[in-house]
Design a protein around this motif. Structure first.
Motif, PDB file in Angstrom:
ATOM      1  N   ARG A   1       1.236  -5.857  11.267  1.00 27.30           N
ATOM      2  CA  ARG A   1       0.531  -4.837  10.464  1.00 27.30           C
ATOM      3  C   ARG A   1       1.167  -4.684   9.082  1.00 27.30           C
ATOM      4  O   ARG A   1       0.465  -4.505   8.090  1.00 27.30           O
ATOM      5  CB  ARG A   1       0.521  -3.505  11.186  1.00 27.30           C
ATOM      6  N   ASP A   2       2.493  -4.752   9.016  1.00 26.67           N
ATOM      7  CA  ASP A   2       3.166  -4.690   7.714  1.00 26.67           C
ATOM      8  C   ASP A   2       2.720  -5.845   6.833  1.00 26.67           C
ATOM      9  O   ASP A   2       2.478  -5.680   5.634  1.00 26.67           O
ATOM     10  CB  ASP A   2       4.686  -4.748   7.884  1.00 26.67           C
ATOM     11  N   VAL A   3       2.636  -7.017   7.429  1.00 28.10           N
ATOM     12  CA  VAL A   3       2.242  -8.211   6.675  1.00 28.10           C
ATOM     13  C   VAL A   3       0.813  -8.058   6.158  1.00 28.10           C
ATOM     14  O   VAL A   3       0.517  -8.427   5.025  1.00 28.10           O
ATOM     15  CB  VAL A   3       2.382  -9.487   7.539  1.00 28.10           C
TER      16      VAL A   3
ATOM     17  N   ALA B   1       9.387  -7.546   9.506  1.00 35.41           N
ATOM     18  CA  ALA B   1       8.074  -6.930   9.330  1.00 35.41           C
ATOM     19  C   ALA B   1       7.203  -7.164  10.550  1.00 35.41           C
ATOM     20  O   ALA B   1       7.297  -8.195  11.209  1.00 35.41           O
ATOM     21  CB  ALA B   1       7.389  -7.505   8.092  1.00 35.41           C
ATOM     22  N   SER B   2       6.360  -6.205  10.840  1.00 41.47           N
ATOM     23  CA  SER B   2       5.379  -6.367  11.913  1.00 41.47           C
ATOM     24  C   SER B   2       4.147  -7.063  11.337  1.00 41.47           C
ATOM     25  O   SER B   2       3.992  -7.175  10.112  1.00 41.47           O
ATOM     26  CB  SER B   2       4.981  -5.006  12.473  1.00 41.47           C
TER      27      SER B   2
ATOM     28  N   ALA C   1       8.355 -12.818   6.028  1.00 39.52           N
ATOM     29  CA  ALA C   1       8.181 -11.399   6.354  1.00 39.52           C
ATOM     30  C   ALA C   1       8.606 -11.118   7.789  1.00 39.52           C
ATOM     31  O   ALA C   1       9.290 -10.128   8.062  1.00 39.52           O
ATOM     32  CB  ALA C   1       6.730 -10.984   6.128  1.00 39.52           C
TER      33      ALA C   1
ATOM     34  N   GLN D   1      -0.707  -5.402   5.244  1.00 42.27           N
ATOM     35  CA  GLN D   1      -0.695  -4.510   4.090  1.00 42.27           C
ATOM     36  C   GLN D   1      -0.096  -5.188   2.867  1.00 42.27           C
ATOM     37  O   GLN D   1      -0.601  -5.042   1.760  1.00 42.27           O
ATOM     38  CB  GLN D   1       0.071  -3.237   4.418  1.00 42.27           C
ATOM     39  N   ASP D   2       0.975  -5.938   3.053  1.00 42.18           N
ATOM     40  CA  ASP D   2       1.643  -6.595   1.935  1.00 42.18           C
ATOM     41  C   ASP D   2       0.823  -7.740   1.353  1.00 42.18           C
ATOM     42  O   ASP D   2       0.842  -7.970   0.150  1.00 42.18           O
ATOM     43  CB  ASP D   2       3.008  -7.144   2.364  1.00 42.18           C
TER      44      ASP D   2
END
Length: 57
Positions: free
Chosen positions: A20-22, A17-18, A12, A24-25
């Motif tokens: 924070r993105d990780v 991806a940041s 990721a 959420q995912d």
């Protein structure tokens, strides 16, 4: 070298991806992801995302 969850985080991050993105995912807390990122950096002996990406490519 990396645990399965660390591999997912690494992929990721390499995709841009940041943390924070990780979170959420993957459904993980931000602290957990940050700890995994720190573990990845330590295993590769790097201190930042650019060095991390260079080591893995």
């Amino acid at each position: 070298m990396f645990a399965p969850q660390e591999r997912r985080v690494a992929k990721a991050l390499l995709a841009g991806a940041s943390a924070r993105d990780v979170t959420q995912d993957m459904g993980r807390s931000l602290n957990t992801v940050r700890n995994q990122v720190a573990s990845l950096y330590a295993k590769l002996g790097v201190n930042d995302r650019l060095s991390f990406a260079k080591r893995l490519k």
